[in-house]
Design a protein around this motif. Structure first.
Motif, PDB file in Angstrom:
ATOM      1  N   ARG A   1       0.852  -1.189   0.000  1.00  0.00           N
ATOM      2  CA  ARG A   1       0.000   0.000   0.000  1.00  0.00           C
ATOM      3  C   ARG A   1       0.892   1.246   0.000  1.00  0.00           C
ATOM      4  NH1 ARG A   1      -2.853   1.540   3.800  1.00  0.00           N
ATOM      5  NH2 ARG A   1      -4.658   2.192   2.590  1.00  0.00           N
ATOM      6  N   ILE A   2       0.612   2.180  -0.907  1.00  0.00           N
ATOM      7  CA  ILE A   2       1.377   3.421  -0.915  1.00  0.00           C
ATOM      8  C   ILE A   2       0.432   4.612  -1.038  1.00  0.00           C
ATOM      9  CG2 ILE A   2       3.209   2.179  -2.174  1.00  0.00           C
ATOM     10  CD1 ILE A   2       2.611   4.639  -4.271  1.00  0.00           C
ATOM     11  N   VAL A   3       0.925   5.772  -0.607  1.00  0.00           N
ATOM     12  CA  VAL A   3       0.225   7.035  -0.811  1.00  0.00           C
ATOM     13  C   VAL A   3       1.137   7.953  -1.613  1.00  0.00           C
ATOM     14  CG1 VAL A   3       0.980   7.936   1.457  1.00  0.00           C
ATOM     15  CG2 VAL A   3      -0.993   8.972   0.266  1.00  0.00           C
ATOM     16  N   ASP A   4       0.598   8.481  -2.703  1.00  0.00           N
ATOM     17  CA  ASP A   4       1.314   9.405  -3.581  1.00  0.00           C
ATOM     18  C   ASP A   4       0.864  10.816  -3.207  1.00  0.00           C
ATOM     19  OD1 ASP A   4       2.512  10.836  -5.613  1.00  0.00           O
ATOM     20  OD2 ASP A   4       1.582   9.725  -7.251  1.00  0.00           O
ATOM     21  N   VAL A   5       1.738  11.564  -2.553  1.00  0.00           N
ATOM     22  CA  VAL A   5       1.399  12.892  -2.033  1.00  0.00           C
ATOM     23  C   VAL A   5       1.779  13.933  -3.082  1.00  0.00           C
ATOM     24  CG1 VAL A   5       1.755  14.527  -0.158  1.00  0.00           C
ATOM     25  CG2 VAL A   5       1.842  12.062   0.304  1.00  0.00           C
ATOM     26  N   GLY A   6       0.751  14.604  -3.624  1.00  0.00           N
ATOM     27  CA  GLY A   6       0.971  15.493  -4.750  1.00  0.00           C
ATOM     28  C   GLY A   6       0.962  14.699  -6.039  1.00  0.00           C
TER      29      GLY A   6
END
Length: 220
Positions: A48-53
């Motif tokens: 699981r990853i979060v792409d910030v911007g």
């Protein structure tokens, strides 16, 4: 309007031409930096990853093709709309850096900020707010233009402006951004409690760095 507000105003103004520029693959440096950040992420085998911007969502789409659960976050509604149109089954949220702490979800294995950190104090706050969103051994990856490439003959820290020169698209108001020398990036990350390693993707023709990728983990 202060510089941090001007950053958001510029992206609101330039969201459509920027998305078209990315979709056409018109930025030559991205032919090096895009595979570099994808390779860096896959090295950690995150689930699981979060792409910030996340912008128009190209990286989320790429990672989804590797069966990684991705969440994209951006403060610009037009970019989030574009991301959702191109990736209907993706998970995208229109949130500013100030609001990211309110994101309610299980912790991520990895957070990535890929050419999305333009500010001064907004970046400081984001680096402080990200750790609770990550697993205890989670990783933060930051890719930005290499300071030696971006300094334009002046290596002092401070505010600069991009006037979108040399692009075919019809860009509007200038984009302010906060320049940090390499040493100051490292100092900032250390001050926020991160242990850092870095890599410098090279242009295969000039043999000079195109970008720098910081691999950061919060100290226990």
């Amino acid at each position: 309007m202060d510089q941090e507000q001007r950053i958001l105003a510029s992206w609101h103004d330039n969201a459509s031409p920027w998305a078209r520029l990315i979709e056409r693959g018109a930025l030559a440096s991205r032919q090096i930096s895009n595979p570099a950040i994808e390779k860096a992420i896959l090295r950690y085998q995150p689930q699981r990853i979060v792409d910030v911007g996340c912008g128009e969502g190209w990286l989320c789409r790429r990672l989804s093709s590797h069966h990684i659960d991705t969440t994209g976050i951006d403060a610009i509604p037009a970019l989030i709309t574009r991301a959702r149109e191109q990736h209907p089954h993706g998970n995208y949220h229109c949130l500013s850096f100030h609001d990211i702490a309110s994101l309610s979800c299980p912790p991520f294995d990895l957070a990535v900020c890929n050419f999305s950190l333009f500010g001064d104090q907004s970046v400081v706050r984001l680096l402080a707010d990200l750790p609770p969103l990550l697993q205890p051994e989670g990783t933060l990856l930051i890719q930005t233009l290499h300071p030696l490439r971006a300094c334009d003959g002046d290596y002092r820290e401070g505010w600069r402006e991009t006037h979108w020169q040399g692009f075919e698209e019809d860009f509007g108001q200038a984009l302010p951004w906060y320049f940090r020398p390499l040493e100051n990036w490292l100092r900032l990350l250390h001050r926020q409690g991160y242990r850092v390693q870095l890599e410098e993707p090279l242009d295969p023709h000039s043999h000079l760095p195109v970008s720098v990728i910081f691999h950061a983990r919060r100290l226990p």
